[in-house]
Write a protein that holds these residues in place. Structure first.
Motif, short mmCIF file in Angstrom:
data_model
loop_
_atom_site.label_atom_id
_atom_site.label_comp_id
_atom_site.label_asym_id
_atom_site.label_seq_id
_atom_site.Cartn_x
_atom_site.Cartn_y
_atom_site.Cartn_z
N LYS A 1 0.75 -1.34 -0.07
CA LYS A 1 -0.09 0.17 0.06
C LYS A 1 0.94 1.33 -0.01
CE LYS A 1 -4.50 -0.58 2.11
NZ LYS A 1 -5.65 -0.16 2.76
N GLU B 1 -4.61 11.52 -2.22
CA GLU B 1 -4.61 10.11 -2.07
C GLU B 1 -3.79 9.44 -1.20
OE1 GLU B 1 -5.58 8.29 -5.99
OE2 GLU B 1 -5.83 10.02 -6.58
N GLN C 1 -4.92 5.78 6.71
CA GLN C 1 -5.54 4.52 7.00
C GLN C 1 -4.66 3.37 7.51
OE1 GLN C 1 -7.02 3.32 3.29
NE2 GLN C 1 -8.94 4.77 3.38
N GLU D 1 2.60 1.62 -3.56
CA GLU D 1 1.35 1.92 -4.30
C GLU D 1 1.19 3.80 -4.31
OE1 GLU D 1 -2.91 0.63 -4.46
OE2 GLU D 1 -1.91 -0.71 -3.61
N GLY D 2 1.18 4.03 -2.91
CA GLY D 2 0.83 5.48 -2.22
C GLY D 2 1.88 6.27 -3.06
N LYS E 1 -4.36 10.00 2.49
CA LYS E 1 -5.45 9.07 3.01
C LYS E 1 -4.97 7.62 3.25
CE LYS E 1 -10.20 8.26 1.38
NZ LYS E 1 -10.99 8.23 0.26
N TYR E 2 -4.15 7.16 2.10
CA TYR E 2 -3.60 5.79 2.45
C TYR E 2 -2.81 5.62 3.78
CZ TYR E 2 -4.34 3.12 -1.85
OH TYR E 2 -4.84 2.40 -2.70
#
Ligand code: HEM
Length: 510
Positions: A223, A234, A241, A226-227, A237-238
């Motif tokens: 993740k 975004e 989380q 990817e971020g 936000k990742y």
């Protein structure tokens, strides 16, 4: 002598009736002259301050300034400007007045002599969002909150004792990296990517230990990766989380009875998350930490600590592949100190001066933060005879300074020996302003204690465990690209072959 003083002196002399009063008259006159000179100097200095003008620099267009002419490779573009205008250059980027400093002398004034005045950051909108409104270390304004955050970080994560206690974690991640490279023997691998994963795992396990294991850990890592490619909102936000997930997991663990052991761990063995959650729970007035601050610190550690370190390792491998004789010298030292029937341990590093010089030379030629993290002038002041107005954005071009032939012999050559046979004791503390890969002064990189352990440890393990060659038909590329860090424009791919005498050494992960 000023004529008024002369008159006073002569009058005193004439009024004196004996030697004693004559001597007193002489002393009074000397004091008066000294006062006069000091006063005159002060007036001169103040009038110079008032008259100081802005530094020279290129013309720009109304409203957008120099932006349309700006080369995205900012470090090179600024170097060109300093060649033309000198070591202090003014440039308007949009409506922002930016000042670029490009010599050790002026860097010294900014980072050491007037450090407090330049201890604020310029905060780009994206950084403001990712740092939870600049409540972190890297972007918080200079002041009480920043001081408290930095202190918590240094005391709870980066102290000598904590780092020693957490060696097992670093070792596990470095050995995991070697093991996974071993599974790719004979095929080209992306070296920066392997170093990045190892560093990411080192940092996250120091922050939250084994809260995530196995599948969950892999999910978070991917993740995060990817971020990196996504837009800032975004990404934030990742991150948020991930941090919520980790914090919730830890809270759950704390409430489970079988994790009493976790609570009673001695201080040195607690991870960063545990220490910070305890500070939050205690509501300590001296260190008023909130969950948002904790998350902002996590961002600093993961973003500030991972790519910087892995990119340094990637540059090192690139330079060593370019000059096999230097790679050979580094290997010979490793073979002597570690031996081919053993794996590299962190305590070998202090016995590897050549490897240390290789890393220092990499950070000289390829500093990952070539313009440091931009600062801001808190008040108007003078540097090098020029006026630096309050609010101006400050860039110190260490990339230029570290390649300046006035201070470095054959500056564009990769020569680790310059750090070995030198009458200067080079270190990363920013004391010598010719060499500033981690910055200097109050806002110097807080992660030096980790970086100076992990970067050489990763590099030593890659060099000692494997022979490396470029994939068939490829050429070594040394071009760089300015961005969050000064990275390689084209990632380095190289093919490993095993070197150690016993293949079981590659599986020694615990
Ligand atoms: C090779 C590795 C690294 C390099 C070359 C590097 C370089 C830098 C530089 C140039 C700065 C700006 C200093 C200034 O403005 O004077 C900085 C700041 C910072 N670095 Fe690093 N860094 C590295 C690794 C790390 C690591 C491992 C961490 C955390 C675990 C870290 C966290 C930070 C933070 C939080 C700041 C902001 C400090 C402040 O504003 O008070 N860095 N770093």
């Amino acid at each position: 002598m000023n004529s008024k003083l002369k008159v006073i002196y002569l009058w005193c002399w004439e009024q004196s009736k004996d030697d004693y009063t004559k001597a007193a008259a002489l002393i009074v006159s000397i004091v008066l002259i000294a006062m006069h000179i000091t006063w005159w100097k002060l007036i001169k200095r103040n009038s110079r301050k008032e008259k100081a003008s802005l530094p020279p620099g290129p013309w720009g267009l109304p409203l957008i300034g120099y932006l349309p002419f700006l080369d995205p490779e900012l470090h090179r573009c600024f170097a060109q400007l300093s060649l033309k205008y000198g070591p202090i250059v003014k440039v308007y980027l949009g409506s922002k007045l930016c000042i670029i400093f490009s010599s050790p002398d002026v860097a010294k004034e900014v980072l050491k002599e007037q450090d407090v005045n330049f201890a604020d950051r310029d905060i780009p909108a994206a950084a403001f969002v990712s740092a939870y409104g600049a409540v972190d270390i890297a972007f918080a304004p200079y002041g009480e909150h920043w001081r408290m955050m930095r202190k918590v970080c240094v005391r709870e994560l980066l102290s000598y004792g904590r780092l020693e206690a957490l060696y097992g974690l670093r070792r596990r991640e470095v050995r995991d990296m070697v093991q996974s490279v071993y599974t790719k023997i004979g095929s080209p691998i992306d070296i920066g990517e392997y170093a990045f994963l190892a560093m990411f795992n080192v940092i996250t396990s120091m922050m939250w230990g084994n809260t995530l294991d196995g599948e969950e850990r892999r999910r978070v890592t991917s993740k995060f990766r990817e971020g990196k490619e996504r837009r800032m909102k975004e990404v934030v936000k990742y991150f948020d989380q991930i941090f919520d997930f980790v914090i919730n997991e830890r809270r759950k663990m704390e409430t489970q009875e079988e994790d009493e052991a976790l609570k009673s761990k001695d201080k040195e063995n607690k991870d960063f998350l545990q220490v910070l959650l305890q500070l939050i729970d205690q509501g300590d007035q001296k260190t008023p930490i909130a969950i948002t601050h904790l998350k902002a610190l996590f961002v600093n550690m993961t973003v500030g600590g991972t790519k910087t370190t892995s990119t340094t390792v990637e540059w090192a491998m690139t330079e060593l592949l370019k000059q096999p004789d230097i790679m050979q010298k580094a290997r010979e030292e490793l073979d002597q100190v570690v031996g081919l029937n053993n794996v590299v341990e962190e305590n070998h590093l202090s016995k590897l001066p050549y490897l240390d010089a290789v890393v220092k030379e990499v950070l000289r030629l390829h500093p990952v933060g070539p313009l440091l993290i931009p600062r801001r002038a808190r008040e108007s002041c003078n540097v090098g005879g020029y006026l630096i107005p309050k609010g101006a954005v400050i860039f110190v071009n260490t990339w230029t300074i570290q390649r300046d032939s006035k201070y470095w012999t054959d500056p564009l050559e990769f020569r680790p020996e310059r750090f070995l046979y030198s009458n200067v004791t080079w270190d990363y503390n920013g004391n010598d302003v010719r060499y500033l890969p981690f910055g200097s002064g109050r806002r110097i990189c807080v992660g030096i204690p980790i970086a100076e352990k992990v970067a050489p440890y990763l590099l030593a393990s890659l060099l000692h465990s494997f022979d490396w060659k470029l994939p068939e038909g490829t050429k070594l590329d040394l071009s760089d690209q300015f961005g969050f860090e000064l990275k390689k424009k084209i990632p380095l791919f190289a093919v490993p072959t095993p070197r150690l005498v016993d293949s079981t050494l590659y599986n020694q992960t615990r």
